[in-house]
Design a protein around this motif. Structure first.
Motif, PDB file in Angstrom:
ATOM      1  N   GLN A 161      29.581  31.138  20.943  1.00 55.35           N
ATOM      2  CA  GLN A 161      28.966  29.664  21.087  1.00 55.35           C
ATOM      3  C   GLN A 161      28.084  29.482  19.948  1.00 55.35           C
ATOM      4  OE1 GLN A 161      29.123  27.015  24.121  1.00 55.35           O
ATOM      5  NE2 GLN A 161      30.999  27.812  23.286  1.00 55.35           N
ATOM      6  N   ILE A 162      27.397  30.373  19.648  1.00 58.14           N
ATOM      7  CA  ILE A 162      26.265  30.083  18.275  1.00 58.14           C
ATOM      8  C   ILE A 162      26.782  30.158  17.178  1.00 58.14           C
ATOM      9  CG2 ILE A 162      24.117  30.700  17.145  1.00 58.14           C
ATOM     10  CD1 ILE A 162      23.782  29.450  20.148  1.00 58.14           C
ATOM     11  N   TYR A 163      27.741  31.101  16.932  1.00 60.20           N
ATOM     12  CA  TYR A 163      28.276  31.506  15.452  1.00 60.20           C
ATOM     13  C   TYR A 163      29.634  31.101  15.322  1.00 60.20           C
ATOM     14  CZ  TYR A 163      23.983  34.075  15.282  1.00 60.20           C
ATOM     15  OH  TYR A 163      22.710  34.726  15.459  1.00 60.20           O
ATOM     16  N   TYR A 164      30.473  31.225  16.207  1.00 59.60           N
ATOM     17  CA  TYR A 164      31.812  30.695  16.227  1.00 59.60           C
ATOM     18  C   TYR A 164      32.305  29.356  16.723  1.00 59.60           C
ATOM     19  CZ  TYR A 164      31.894  35.772  15.134  1.00 59.60           C
ATOM     20  OH  TYR A 164      31.637  36.978  14.632  1.00 59.60           O
ATOM     21  N   GLU A 165      31.398  28.757  17.541  1.00 60.04           N
ATOM     22  CA  GLU A 165      31.745  27.568  18.020  1.00 60.04           C
ATOM     23  C   GLU A 165      33.092  27.765  19.247  1.00 60.04           C
ATOM     24  OE1 GLU A 165      30.595  24.330  19.837  1.00 60.04           O
ATOM     25  OE2 GLU A 165      29.622  24.680  18.020  1.00 60.04           O
ATOM     26  N   LYS A 166      33.264  28.771  19.582  1.00 58.17           N
ATOM     27  CA  LYS A 166      34.616  29.165  20.595  1.00 58.17           C
ATOM     28  C   LYS A 166      34.097  28.931  22.013  1.00 58.17           C
ATOM     29  CE  LYS A 166      36.746  32.874  19.816  1.00 58.17           C
ATOM     30  NZ  LYS A 166      36.938  34.157  19.411  1.00 58.17           N
ATOM     31  N   GLU A 167      35.033  28.329  22.526  1.00 59.67           N
ATOM     32  CA  GLU A 167      34.749  27.973  23.976  1.00 59.67           C
ATOM     33  C   GLU A 167      34.632  29.482  24.855  1.00 59.67           C
ATOM     34  OE1 GLU A 167      33.660  25.811  27.220  1.00 59.67           O
ATOM     35  OE2 GLU A 167      34.311  25.187  25.119  1.00 59.67           O
ATOM     36  N   ASN A 168      33.429  29.526  25.695  1.00 56.53           N
ATOM     37  CA  ASN A 168      33.440  30.718  26.374  1.00 56.53           C
ATOM     38  C   ASN A 168      32.581  30.184  27.729  1.00 56.53           C
ATOM     39  OD1 ASN A 168      32.366  33.213  27.560  1.00 56.53           O
ATOM     40  ND2 ASN A 168      32.737  34.284  25.531  1.00 56.53           N
ATOM     41  N   ASN A 169      33.365  30.322  28.701  1.00 49.64           N
ATOM     42  CA  ASN A 169      32.570  29.793  29.969  1.00 49.64           C
ATOM     43  C   ASN A 169      31.493  30.761  30.596  1.00 49.64           C
ATOM     44  OD1 ASN A 169      34.533  27.649  30.170  1.00 49.64           O
ATOM     45  ND2 ASN A 169      35.848  28.990  31.616  1.00 49.64           N
ATOM     46  N   ASP A 170      31.365  32.049  29.938  1.00 48.49           N
ATOM     47  CA  ASP A 170      30.358  32.805  30.402  1.00 48.49           C
ATOM     48  C   ASP A 170      29.045  32.240  29.774  1.00 48.49           C
ATOM     49  OD1 ASP A 170      31.848  34.494  31.917  1.00 48.49           O
ATOM     50  OD2 ASP A 170      32.233  35.972  30.452  1.00 48.49           O
ATOM     51  N   TYR A 171      29.012  31.548  28.784  1.00 46.14           N
ATOM     52  CA  TYR A 171      27.838  31.081  28.272  1.00 46.14           C
ATOM     53  C   TYR A 171      26.835  30.314  28.890  1.00 46.14           C
ATOM     54  CZ  TYR A 171      24.517  28.930  24.981  1.00 46.14           C
ATOM     55  OH  TYR A 171      23.168  28.623  24.196  1.00 46.14           O
ATOM     56  N   GLU A 172      27.497  29.298  29.715  1.00 41.48           N
ATOM     57  CA  GLU A 172      26.663  28.463  30.770  1.00 41.48           C
ATOM     58  C   GLU A 172      26.137  29.563  32.016  1.00 41.48           C
ATOM     59  OE1 GLU A 172      25.292  25.506  30.520  1.00 41.48           O
ATOM     60  OE2 GLU A 172      26.355  25.352  28.471  1.00 41.48           O
ATOM     61  N   LYS A 173      27.067  30.352  32.238  1.00 43.07           N
ATOM     62  CA  LYS A 173      26.770  30.950  33.424  1.00 43.07           C
ATOM     63  C   LYS A 173      25.646  32.184  33.129  1.00 43.07           C
ATOM     64  CE  LYS A 173      29.155  34.196  36.734  1.00 43.07           C
ATOM     65  NZ  LYS A 173      30.599  34.848  36.995  1.00 43.07           N
ATOM     66  N   PHE A 174      25.519  32.678  31.986  1.00 47.14           N
ATOM     67  CA  PHE A 174      25.030  33.883  31.758  1.00 47.14           C
ATOM     68  C   PHE A 174      23.825  33.570  30.827  1.00 47.14           C
ATOM     69  CE2 PHE A 174      28.786  36.051  33.094  1.00 47.14           C
ATOM     70  CZ  PHE A 174      28.214  36.624  34.037  1.00 47.14           C
ATOM     71  N   VAL A 175      23.905  32.578  29.933  1.00 50.11           N
ATOM     72  CA  VAL A 175      22.827  32.637  28.763  1.00 50.11           C
ATOM     73  C   VAL A 175      21.910  31.554  28.866  1.00 50.11           C
ATOM     74  CG1 VAL A 175      22.779  32.401  26.225  1.00 50.11           C
ATOM     75  CG2 VAL A 175      24.540  33.876  27.407  1.00 50.11           C
ATOM     76  N   THR A 176      20.771  31.544  28.422  1.00 50.10           N
ATOM     77  CA  THR A 176      19.894  30.436  28.293  1.00 50.10           C
ATOM     78  C   THR A 176      19.262  30.664  26.773  1.00 50.10           C
ATOM     79  OG1 THR A 176      17.578  29.468  29.027  1.00 50.10           O
ATOM     80  CG2 THR A 176      17.853  31.851  29.043  1.00 50.10           C
ATOM     81  N   ALA A 177      19.327  29.381  26.325  1.00 49.35           N
ATOM     82  CA  ALA A 177      19.305  29.415  24.828  1.00 49.35           C
ATOM     83  C   ALA A 177      19.244  27.794  24.215  1.00 49.35           C
ATOM     84  CB  ALA A 177      20.204  30.191  23.863  1.00 49.35           C
ATOM     85  N   ASP A 178      18.336  27.728  23.091  1.00 49.72           N
ATOM     86  CA  ASP A 178      18.497  26.434  22.505  1.00 49.72           C
ATOM     87  C   ASP A 178      19.737  26.140  21.552  1.00 49.72           C
ATOM     88  OD1 ASP A 178      18.136  24.101  20.907  1.00 49.72           O
ATOM     89  OD2 ASP A 178      16.118  24.013  20.889  1.00 49.72           O
ATOM     90  N   LYS A 179      20.748  26.124  22.024  1.00 50.18           N
ATOM     91  CA  LYS A 179      21.954  26.292  21.273  1.00 50.18           C
ATOM     92  C   LYS A 179      22.036  25.283  20.046  1.00 50.18           C
ATOM     93  CE  LYS A 179      26.915  25.212  21.683  1.00 50.18           C
ATOM     94  NZ  LYS A 179      27.938  24.864  22.634  1.00 50.18           N
ATOM     95  N   ALA A 180      21.398  24.231  19.964  1.00 51.31           N
ATOM     96  CA  ALA A 180      21.665  23.222  18.702  1.00 51.31           C
ATOM     97  C   ALA A 180      20.818  23.879  17.749  1.00 51.31           C
ATOM     98  CB  ALA A 180      21.322  21.768  19.179  1.00 51.31           C
ATOM     99  N   ALA A 181      19.640  24.213  18.016  1.00 51.17           N
ATOM    100  CA  ALA A 181      18.682  24.735  17.199  1.00 51.17           C
ATOM    101  C   ALA A 181      19.224  25.988  16.602  1.00 51.17           C
ATOM    102  CB  ALA A 181      17.095  25.030  17.874  1.00 51.17           C
ATOM    103  N   LEU A 182      19.665  26.934  17.397  1.00 56.58           N
ATOM    104  CA  LEU A 182      20.388  28.390  16.923  1.00 56.58           C
ATOM    105  C   LEU A 182      21.246  27.934  15.695  1.00 56.58           C
ATOM    106  CD1 LEU A 182      20.018  30.287  20.102  1.00 56.58           C
ATOM    107  CD2 LEU A 182      18.626  30.861  18.049  1.00 56.58           C
ATOM    108  N   GLN A 183      22.259  27.117  16.207  1.00 59.54           N
ATOM    109  CA  GLN A 183      23.174  26.768  15.362  1.00 59.54           C
ATOM    110  C   GLN A 183      22.721  26.280  13.960  1.00 59.54           C
ATOM    111  OE1 GLN A 183      25.725  24.236  17.822  1.00 59.54           O
ATOM    112  NE2 GLN A 183      27.332  25.826  18.187  1.00 59.54           N
TER     113      GLN A 183
END
Length: 346
Positions: free
Chosen positions: A177-199
């Protein structure tokens, strides 16, 4: 006379039985009690340790609360005072699996004060969904040691076994999600992060690297175009293999092997395309040269050989409020952007 002897034998047998019963450990599931200690299994969870040699080998960490019922200190060592029994077979605790990075610290003292309680950690290699017995052998000065037995059913902790791969899933989703902008359903399930800021930080890392490689002024519009091409190329060509190599107590270490585009090597490619343009056109106009290289950027990065990490990259992550937190800057100042954007693998 014969009847009297039989009567005495019966009395003696009853006495022996009662004596045995009075000294017998009382067991009820995961609790047990003797005249010396009272013990119960406080919790247990399957763990991953980087020191387990076989991938399919299961280890479980057991926290045992032990209360000293005597008026003097006793000692209960995780090294030699706790044993695991599989029927008649005796197994030892796996002291070499302790790992401070994931909160598995061994208590070397083992002392428990008079009338005090203490939680002792023991780690065992086990077979999943199997029943065992845990033997506690406290060291008591001036008294004969008596083993206390706890019943231990690993099936009760099967749920923790199902989560052992969660850290790897979380980190893989983070990279997607952060580096490749690839769909991965595990992101919402397992990760907490400020996605926009990290990208945004990842994009800035790319832009700074490209600016240094060009030695010319590159417009933000051109940089945006190249970044989108680069990110799409990474999503298509980069190979990231993630495994959980250590996990316990909401702390984990994931091992990452990666093949990616070494962006740090792109300056030599850009110089070659500059030379090619000036030889073909005779033009040294900086804007024209830059525009040409931007137009060929897809071709440049597509032709670059992927670089593989020589060693497994180990990255610590932690779990908070049910989701995994991944720090963008790791120990010793190395950032994930260097690995996944610059392709600085070694």
């Amino acid at each position: 006379m014969f009847k009297r002897i039989n009567f005495l034998l019966v009395i003696l047998a009853v006495f022996l039985i009662l004596s045995a019963c009075s000294d017998k450990t009382e067991k009820t599931g995961g609790t047990a009690k003797s005249k010396q200690i009272e013990a119960k299994i406080e919790s247990a969870q399957y763990i991953k340790s980087s020191r387990i040699e076989e991938e399919d080998q299961d280890a479980i960490a057991v926290k045992i609360n032990v209360k000293n019922l005597l008026d003097s200190e006793i000692r209960l060592s995780s090294y030699d005072g706790i044993k695991l029994y599989d029927g008649d077979q005796q197994l030892s605790t796996e002291s070499d699996l302790y790992d401070s990075k994931i909160g598995l610290d061994i208590d070397t003292s083992g002392g428990i004060g008079a009338g005090k309680s203490k939680t002792v950690l023991a780690i065992f290699e086990v077979e999943k969904d199997k029943k065992y017995e845990i033997g506690l052998n406290p060291s008591i000065p001036g008294e004969e040691e008596k083993e206390v037995i706890l019943e231990f059913d690993t099936a009760k902790y099967a749920e923790s076994h199902e989560t052992l791969d969660d850290p790897a899933k979380a980190f893989a989703a983070y990279v997607d999600q952060i580096y490749y902008e690839k769909e991965n359903n595990d992101y919402e399930k397992f990760v907490t992060a400020d996605k926009a800021a990290l990208q945004e930080v990842a994009k800035k890392t790319f832009k700074n690297t490209i600016k240094d490689a060009f030695y010319e002024k590159v417009s933000d519009e051109q940089l945006e175009k190249m970044y989108m091409s680069y990110r799409n190329m990474l999503a298509e060509k980069a190979k990231v293999d993630v495994k959980t190599i250590a996990y316990a107590n909401d702390k984990a270490v994931v091992g990452v092997n990666i093949e990616t585009i070494p962006l740090g090597n792109i300056s030599s490619e850009i110089i070659e395309y500059k030379r090619e343009f000036t030889e073909d056109t005779g033009s040294y106009d900086r804007e024209e040269v830059t525009e040409y290289i931007v137009s060929k950027f897809d071709e440049i990065i597509s032709s670059m050989e992927l670089k593989a990490s020589e060693d497994r990259i180990e990255i610590p992550i932690t779990k908070k409020d049910g989701k995994w937190v991944i720090k963008s800057t790791q120990e010793y100042g190395r950032s994930l952007d260097e690995i996944f954007i610059k392709g600085a693998v070694y």
